[in-house]
Motif scaffolding. Structure first.
Motif, PDB file in Angstrom:
ATOM      1  N   ILE A  89       8.532 -41.475 -37.049  1.00  0.00           N
ATOM      2  CA  ILE A  89       9.749 -41.689 -36.258  1.00  0.00           C
ATOM      3  C   ILE A  89      10.980 -41.785 -37.160  1.00  0.00           C
ATOM      4  O   ILE A  89      10.965 -42.505 -38.156  1.00  0.00           O
ATOM      5  CB  ILE A  89       9.595 -42.962 -35.404  1.00  0.00           C
ATOM      6  N   GLU A  90      12.021 -41.065 -36.775  1.00  0.00           N
ATOM      7  CA  GLU A  90      13.275 -41.137 -37.527  1.00  0.00           C
ATOM      8  C   GLU A  90      13.953 -42.476 -37.273  1.00  0.00           C
ATOM      9  O   GLU A  90      13.714 -43.136 -36.264  1.00  0.00           O
ATOM     10  CB  GLU A  90      14.188 -39.978 -37.105  1.00  0.00           C
ATOM     11  N   LYS A  91      14.831 -42.873 -38.188  1.00  0.00           N
ATOM     12  CA  LYS A  91      15.493 -44.179 -38.084  1.00  0.00           C
ATOM     13  C   LYS A  91      16.406 -44.276 -36.869  1.00  0.00           C
ATOM     14  O   LYS A  91      16.537 -45.325 -36.267  1.00  0.00           O
ATOM     15  CB  LYS A  91      16.266 -44.478 -39.356  1.00  0.00           C
ATOM     16  N   GLU A  92      17.051 -43.157 -36.524  1.00  0.00           N
ATOM     17  CA  GLU A  92      17.930 -43.108 -35.351  1.00  0.00           C
ATOM     18  C   GLU A  92      17.529 -41.918 -34.495  1.00  0.00           C
ATOM     19  O   GLU A  92      16.857 -41.006 -34.966  1.00  0.00           O
ATOM     20  CB  GLU A  92      19.402 -42.972 -35.765  1.00  0.00           C
ATOM     21  N   GLY A  93      17.973 -41.952 -33.230  1.00  0.00           N
ATOM     22  CA  GLY A  93      17.669 -40.848 -32.331  1.00  0.00           C
ATOM     23  C   GLY A  93      17.271 -41.347 -30.954  1.00  0.00           C
ATOM     24  O   GLY A  93      17.715 -42.416 -30.518  1.00  0.00           O
ATOM     25  N   ILE A  94      16.413 -40.568 -30.282  1.00  0.00           N
ATOM     26  CA  ILE A  94      15.994 -40.871 -28.916  1.00  0.00           C
ATOM     27  C   ILE A  94      14.469 -40.911 -28.858  1.00  0.00           C
ATOM     28  O   ILE A  94      13.806 -40.059 -29.449  1.00  0.00           O
ATOM     29  CB  ILE A  94      16.502 -39.794 -27.923  1.00  0.00           C
ATOM     30  N   MET A  95      13.935 -41.912 -28.148  1.00  0.00           N
ATOM     31  CA  MET A  95      12.490 -42.035 -27.954  1.00  0.00           C
ATOM     32  C   MET A  95      12.205 -42.434 -26.521  1.00  0.00           C
ATOM     33  O   MET A  95      12.937 -43.231 -25.947  1.00  0.00           O
ATOM     34  CB  MET A  95      11.914 -43.116 -28.862  1.00  0.00           C
ATOM     35  N   ASP A  96      11.105 -41.920 -25.965  1.00  0.00           N
ATOM     36  CA  ASP A  96      10.718 -42.252 -24.603  1.00  0.00           C
ATOM     37  C   ASP A  96       9.365 -42.965 -24.572  1.00  0.00           C
ATOM     38  O   ASP A  96       8.455 -42.631 -25.342  1.00  0.00           O
ATOM     39  CB  ASP A  96      10.649 -40.990 -23.741  1.00  0.00           C
ATOM     40  N   PHE A  97       9.277 -43.918 -23.657  1.00  0.00           N
ATOM     41  CA  PHE A  97       8.071 -44.719 -23.472  1.00  0.00           C
ATOM     42  C   PHE A  97       7.744 -44.778 -21.987  1.00  0.00           C
ATOM     43  O   PHE A  97       8.610 -44.596 -21.137  1.00  0.00           O
ATOM     44  CB  PHE A  97       8.295 -46.169 -23.946  1.00  0.00           C
ATOM     45  N   LYS A  98       6.492 -45.084 -21.682  1.00  0.00           N
ATOM     46  CA  LYS A  98       6.084 -45.391 -20.317  1.00  0.00           C
ATOM     47  C   LYS A  98       5.537 -46.817 -20.336  1.00  0.00           C
ATOM     48  O   LYS A  98       4.744 -47.172 -21.208  1.00  0.00           O
ATOM     49  CB  LYS A  98       5.002 -44.430 -19.831  1.00  0.00           C
ATOM     50  N   ILE A  99       6.004 -47.628 -19.392  1.00  0.00           N
ATOM     51  CA  ILE A  99       5.560 -49.019 -19.308  1.00  0.00           C
ATOM     52  C   ILE A  99       4.855 -49.208 -17.969  1.00  0.00           C
ATOM     53  O   ILE A  99       5.433 -48.951 -16.917  1.00  0.00           O
ATOM     54  CB  ILE A  99       6.749 -49.988 -19.437  1.00  0.00           C
ATOM     55  N   ASN A 100       3.596 -49.610 -18.045  1.00  0.00           N
ATOM     56  CA  ASN A 100       2.822 -49.924 -16.842  1.00  0.00           C
ATOM     57  C   ASN A 100       2.725 -51.437 -16.727  1.00  0.00           C
ATOM     58  O   ASN A 100       2.337 -52.105 -17.688  1.00  0.00           O
ATOM     59  CB  ASN A 100       1.410 -49.355 -16.937  1.00  0.00           C
ATOM     60  N   LEU A 101       3.079 -51.968 -15.555  1.00  0.00           N
ATOM     61  CA  LEU A 101       2.908 -53.388 -15.282  1.00  0.00           C
ATOM     62  C   LEU A 101       1.772 -53.511 -14.263  1.00  0.00           C
ATOM     63  O   LEU A 101       1.865 -52.976 -13.157  1.00  0.00           O
ATOM     64  CB  LEU A 101       4.191 -54.000 -14.722  1.00  0.00           C
ATOM     65  N   ASP A 102       0.701 -54.163 -14.676  1.00  0.00           N
ATOM     66  CA  ASP A 102      -0.433 -54.398 -13.782  1.00  0.00           C
ATOM     67  C   ASP A 102      -0.319 -55.810 -13.233  1.00  0.00           C
ATOM     68  O   ASP A 102      -0.030 -56.750 -13.983  1.00  0.00           O
ATOM     69  CB  ASP A 102      -1.756 -54.237 -14.534  1.00  0.00           C
ATOM     70  N   TYR A 103      -0.537 -55.970 -11.936  1.00  0.00           N
ATOM     71  CA  TYR A 103      -0.394 -57.258 -11.274  1.00  0.00           C
ATOM     72  C   TYR A 103      -1.741 -57.755 -10.760  1.00  0.00           C
ATOM     73  O   TYR A 103      -2.588 -56.963 -10.345  1.00  0.00           O
ATOM     74  CB  TYR A 103       0.570 -57.154 -10.085  1.00  0.00           C
ATOM     75  N   SER A 104      -1.900 -59.084 -10.750  1.00  0.00           N
ATOM     76  CA  SER A 104      -3.097 -59.700 -10.173  1.00  0.00           C
ATOM     77  C   SER A 104      -2.767 -61.134  -9.782  1.00  0.00           C
ATOM     78  O   SER A 104      -1.750 -61.688 -10.190  1.00  0.00           O
ATOM     79  CB  SER A 104      -4.259 -59.665 -11.170  1.00  0.00           C
ATOM     80  N   TYR A 105      -3.643 -61.714  -8.965  1.00  0.00           N
ATOM     81  CA  TYR A 105      -3.485 -63.114  -8.564  1.00  0.00           C
ATOM     82  C   TYR A 105      -4.874 -63.734  -8.405  1.00  0.00           C
ATOM     83  O   TYR A 105      -5.882 -63.018  -8.363  1.00  0.00           O
ATOM     84  CB  TYR A 105      -2.677 -63.231  -7.260  1.00  0.00           C
ATOM     85  N   LEU A 106      -4.914 -65.047  -8.347  1.00  0.00           N
ATOM     86  CA  LEU A 106      -6.173 -65.747  -8.117  1.00  0.00           C
ATOM     87  C   LEU A 106      -6.320 -66.011  -6.624  1.00  0.00           C
ATOM     88  O   LEU A 106      -5.409 -66.545  -5.993  1.00  0.00           O
ATOM     89  CB  LEU A 106      -6.200 -67.076  -8.877  1.00  0.00           C
ATOM     90  N   ASP A 107      -7.476 -65.640  -6.069  1.00  0.00           N
ATOM     91  CA  ASP A 107      -7.702 -65.916  -4.653  1.00  0.00           C
ATOM     92  C   ASP A 107      -8.182 -67.364  -4.484  1.00  0.00           C
ATOM     93  O   ASP A 107      -8.251 -68.124  -5.463  1.00  0.00           O
ATOM     94  CB  ASP A 107      -8.681 -64.913  -4.033  1.00  0.00           C
ATOM     95  N   GLY A 108      -8.516 -67.744  -3.266  1.00  0.00           N
ATOM     96  CA  GLY A 108      -8.930 -69.115  -2.969  1.00  0.00           C
ATOM     97  C   GLY A 108     -10.161 -69.567  -3.737  1.00  0.00           C
ATOM     98  O   GLY A 108     -10.371 -70.765  -3.942  1.00  0.00           O
ATOM     99  N   LYS A 109     -10.966 -68.623  -4.203  1.00  0.00           N
ATOM    100  CA  LYS A 109     -12.174 -68.951  -4.966  1.00  0.00           C
ATOM    101  C   LYS A 109     -11.963 -68.747  -6.472  1.00  0.00           C
ATOM    102  O   LYS A 109     -12.926 -68.671  -7.227  1.00  0.00           O
ATOM    103  CB  LYS A 109     -13.340 -68.093  -4.479  1.00  0.00           C
ATOM    104  N   TYR A 110     -10.696 -68.619  -6.874  1.00  0.00           N
ATOM    105  CA  TYR A 110     -10.312 -68.441  -8.277  1.00  0.00           C
ATOM    106  C   TYR A 110     -10.855 -67.156  -8.897  1.00  0.00           C
ATOM    107  O   TYR A 110     -11.122 -67.082 -10.094  1.00  0.00           O
ATOM    108  CB  TYR A 110     -10.707 -69.671  -9.118  1.00  0.00           C
ATOM    109  N   ASN A 111     -11.016 -66.131  -8.071  1.00  0.00           N
ATOM    110  CA  ASN A 111     -11.342 -64.805  -8.573  1.00  0.00           C
ATOM    111  C   ASN A 111     -10.041 -64.042  -8.772  1.00  0.00           C
ATOM    112  O   ASN A 111      -9.154 -64.102  -7.934  1.00  0.00           O
ATOM    113  CB  ASN A 111     -12.218 -64.036  -7.564  1.00  0.00           C
ATOM    114  N   ARG A 112      -9.922 -63.341  -9.893  1.00  0.00           N
ATOM    115  CA  ARG A 112      -8.717 -62.563 -10.152  1.00  0.00           C
ATOM    116  C   ARG A 112      -8.773 -61.284  -9.319  1.00  0.00           C
ATOM    117  O   ARG A 112      -9.744 -60.545  -9.382  1.00  0.00           O
ATOM    118  CB  ARG A 112      -8.582 -62.246 -11.641  1.00  0.00           C
TER     119      ARG A 112
END
Length: 159
Positions: free
Chosen positions: A87-110
């Motif tokens: 990678i050059e010190k200056e310039g343009i770069m592209d990334f992809k960011i994935n955000l994965d979501y989860s929660y705990l149910d009533g039985k504490y399972n993700r």
């Protein structure tokens, strides 16, 4: 040195753009992005099953870097040194960011639920870093500005 620009990056409709003073280079920026991979945080969002009900959810971050103009590969602490050398010190770069979501149910399972995907363009010239972020898939439970804030927080920490 290889170009790290995604050919399908949306130019006309940028959802979020912010400029920052930045006293480092793109290889360091790439290392910070790699260190974000696998990190997580908690947030409050609307329930997936009950309308109007709020839940505590987990947000996992996965970072990818463009490889050949059309594909993305995972960016992490295992491969970042090898990638940063190209990678050059200056310039343009592209990334992809994935955000994965989860929660705990009533039985504490993700329980996983639909995440969000963002394209990030980082442009650096004369110590001016410009972040452009577009949401490209998912329910948009996280705003583009929040994604940028997370990146800037990591840069300030020196990740």
């Amino acid at each position: 040195m290889r170009k790290r620009i995604y050919h399908k990056f949306p130019h006309r409709e940028i959802e979020f753009e912010q400029k920052y003073r930045y006293h480092s280079d793109l290889p360091f920026f790439t290392k910070v992005m790699a260190n974000m991979n696998g990190k997580f945080g908690m947030f409050v969002t609307e329930s997936v099953t009950q309308r109007g009900h709020r839940i505590q959810a987990k947000r996992d971050i996965h970072v990818k870097i463009v490889t050949n103009g059309i594909d993305f590969m995972p960016l992490n602490y295992e491969n970042v040194d090898e990638i940063a050398e190209t990678i050059e010190k200056e310039g343009i770069m592209d990334f992809k960011i994935n955000l994965d979501y989860s929660y705990l149910d009533g039985k504490y399972n993700r329980v996983a639920f639909r995440g969000d995907v963002y394209l990030l363009r980082a442009s650096l010239e004369n110590e001016l870093l410009v972040l452009q972020i577009n949401h490209i898939d998912g329910p948009k439970r996280t705003e583009c500005g929040r994604v940028a804030d997370t990146i800037i927080d990591e840069l300030r920490r020196g990740s």
